[in-house]
Design a protein around this motif. Structure first.
Motif, PDB file in Angstrom:
ATOM      1  N   GLN A  15       0.894  -1.176   0.145  1.00  0.00           N
ATOM      2  CA  GLN A  15       0.031  -0.157   0.025  1.00  0.00           C
ATOM      3  C   GLN A  15       0.920   1.362   0.113  1.00  0.00           C
ATOM      4  N   SER A  16       2.014   1.364   0.823  1.00  0.00           N
ATOM      5  CA  SER A  16       2.759   2.493   0.824  1.00  0.00           C
ATOM      6  C   SER A  16       3.471   2.568  -0.472  1.00  0.00           C
ATOM      7  N   LYS A  17       4.038   1.522  -1.131  1.00  0.00           N
ATOM      8  CA  LYS A  17       4.479   1.622  -2.418  1.00  0.00           C
ATOM      9  C   LYS A  17       3.646   2.219  -3.442  1.00  0.00           C
ATOM     10  N   MET A  18       2.257   1.531  -3.370  1.00  0.00           N
ATOM     11  CA  MET A  18       1.413   2.088  -4.466  1.00  0.00           C
ATOM     12  C   MET A  18       1.266   3.570  -4.261  1.00  0.00           C
ATOM     13  N   GLN A  19       1.228   4.100  -3.201  1.00  0.00           N
ATOM     14  CA  GLN A  19       1.060   5.449  -2.724  1.00  0.00           C
ATOM     15  C   GLN A  19       2.295   6.350  -3.469  1.00  0.00           C
ATOM     16  N   ASP A  20       3.349   5.807  -3.399  1.00  0.00           N
ATOM     17  CA  ASP A  20       4.533   6.573  -3.808  1.00  0.00           C
ATOM     18  C   ASP A  20       4.230   6.249  -5.548  1.00  0.00           C
ATOM     19  N   MET A  21       4.068   5.200  -5.860  1.00  0.00           N
ATOM     20  CA  MET A  21       4.139   5.179  -7.381  1.00  0.00           C
ATOM     21  C   MET A  21       3.091   5.908  -7.902  1.00  0.00           C
ATOM     22  N   GLN A  22       1.771   6.212  -7.336  1.00  0.00           N
ATOM     23  CA  GLN A  22       0.811   7.028  -7.754  1.00  0.00           C
ATOM     24  C   GLN A  22       1.109   8.410  -7.872  1.00  0.00           C
ATOM     25  N   ALA A  23       1.921   8.952  -7.006  1.00  0.00           N
ATOM     26  CA  ALA A  23       2.630  10.199  -6.896  1.00  0.00           C
ATOM     27  C   ALA A  23       3.604  10.398  -8.172  1.00  0.00           C
ATOM     28  N   GLU A  24       4.487   9.361  -8.158  1.00  0.00           N
ATOM     29  CA  GLU A  24       5.545   9.490  -9.427  1.00  0.00           C
ATOM     30  C   GLU A  24       4.596   9.325 -10.884  1.00  0.00           C
ATOM     31  N   VAL A  25       3.814   8.430 -11.019  1.00  0.00           N
ATOM     32  CA  VAL A  25       3.133   8.177 -12.262  1.00  0.00           C
ATOM     33  C   VAL A  25       2.422   9.446 -12.508  1.00  0.00           C
ATOM     34  N   ALA A  26       2.098  10.282 -11.529  1.00  0.00           N
ATOM     35  CA  ALA A  26       1.442  11.676 -11.877  1.00  0.00           C
ATOM     36  C   ALA A  26       2.368  12.595 -12.702  1.00  0.00           C
ATOM     37  N   ASN A  27       3.610  12.345 -12.366  1.00  0.00           N
ATOM     38  CA  ASN A  27       4.736  13.455 -13.159  1.00  0.00           C
ATOM     39  C   ASN A  27       5.338  12.661 -14.273  1.00  0.00           C
ATOM     40  N   ILE A  28       5.161  11.464 -14.566  1.00  0.00           N
ATOM     41  CA  ILE A  28       5.833  10.718 -15.843  1.00  0.00           C
ATOM     42  C   ILE A  28       4.888  11.060 -16.977  1.00  0.00           C
ATOM     43  N   GLU A  29       5.784  11.804 -17.866  1.00  0.00           N
ATOM     44  CA  GLU A  29       4.963  12.134 -19.330  1.00  0.00           C
ATOM     45  C   GLU A  29       5.460  11.290 -20.449  1.00  0.00           C
ATOM     46  N   VAL A  30       4.258  11.036 -21.397  1.00  0.00           N
ATOM     47  CA  VAL A  30       4.523  10.242 -22.335  1.00  0.00           C
ATOM     48  C   VAL A  30       4.230  11.164 -23.602  1.00  0.00           C
ATOM     49  N   VAL A  41       0.783  14.903 -28.880  1.00  0.00           N
ATOM     50  CA  VAL A  41      -0.267  14.997 -27.574  1.00  0.00           C
ATOM     51  C   VAL A  41       0.886  14.457 -26.435  1.00  0.00           C
ATOM     52  N   VAL A  42       0.983  15.131 -25.455  1.00  0.00           N
ATOM     53  CA  VAL A  42       1.729  14.828 -24.190  1.00  0.00           C
ATOM     54  C   VAL A  42       0.689  14.617 -23.230  1.00  0.00           C
ATOM     55  N   MET A  43       0.773  13.221 -22.552  1.00  0.00           N
ATOM     56  CA  MET A  43      -0.012  13.169 -21.171  1.00  0.00           C
ATOM     57  C   MET A  43       0.524  12.380 -20.197  1.00  0.00           C
ATOM     58  N   THR A  44      -0.010  12.564 -19.014  1.00  0.00           N
ATOM     59  CA  THR A  44       0.802  12.060 -18.039  1.00  0.00           C
ATOM     60  C   THR A  44       0.488  10.325 -18.062  1.00  0.00           C
ATOM     61  N   ALA A  45       1.102   9.695 -17.359  1.00  0.00           N
ATOM     62  CA  ALA A  45       0.983   8.331 -17.279  1.00  0.00           C
ATOM     63  C   ALA A  45      -0.406   7.758 -16.904  1.00  0.00           C
ATOM     64  N   LYS A  46      -1.024   8.737 -16.044  1.00  0.00           N
ATOM     65  CA  LYS A  46      -2.185   8.515 -15.539  1.00  0.00           C
ATOM     66  C   LYS A  46      -3.319   9.108 -16.407  1.00  0.00           C
ATOM     67  N   GLY A  47      -3.102   9.514 -17.515  1.00  0.00           N
ATOM     68  CA  GLY A  47      -4.078   9.664 -18.557  1.00  0.00           C
ATOM     69  C   GLY A  47      -4.299  11.378 -18.621  1.00  0.00           C
ATOM     70  N   ASP A  48      -3.803  12.211 -17.872  1.00  0.00           N
ATOM     71  CA  ASP A  48      -4.043  13.651 -17.768  1.00  0.00           C
ATOM     72  C   ASP A  48      -3.344  14.309 -19.097  1.00  0.00           C
TER      73      ASP A  48
END
Length: 107
Positions: A15-30, A41-48
């Motif tokens: 659970q702790s690692k998942m929370q860390d990963m969520q924060a990291e993924v919000a900043n990863i851009e593709v 198109v540039v978006m975050t790995a979460k789809g934003d």
């Protein structure tokens, strides 16, 4: 009893690692592109969606349908890259846990 405590400890760690990963993924851009790079198109790995770039040569009234198709294709390309990135992150996170294939964990 020790197995249950061990499982609970691993669950908390996950659970702790998942929370860390969520924060990291919000900043990863593709970046996705179409039309040989005319639409990007540039978006975050979460789809934003972060950015949409359109080559000025496509901004003609008679090319509206082509532009719409290129935007859709660029978004699909970026989305596929985001999904691959998320799958890689999840595999790295849960690799040793032996979770069933196809199990969707919330992000």
């Amino acid at each position: 009893m020790r197995d249950i405590l061990g499982m609970m400890s691993k669950a908390k760690e996950l659970q702790s690692k998942m929370q860390d990963m969520q924060a990291e993924v919000a900043n990863i851009e593709v970046e996705g592109s179409s039309g040989a790079g005319l639409v990007k198109v540039v978006m975050t790995a979460k789809g934003d969606l972060r950015k949409l770039s359109i080559d000025p040569s496509l901004l003609k009234p008679e090319d509206v349908e082509i532009l719409e198709d290129l935007i859709t294709a660029a978004h699909a390309d970026a989305r596929a890259k985001a999904e691959r990135t998320m799958a890689e992150k999840m595999e790295a996170l849960t690799g040793g846990l032996g979770l069933p294939a196809g199990l969707k964990l919330p992000f």
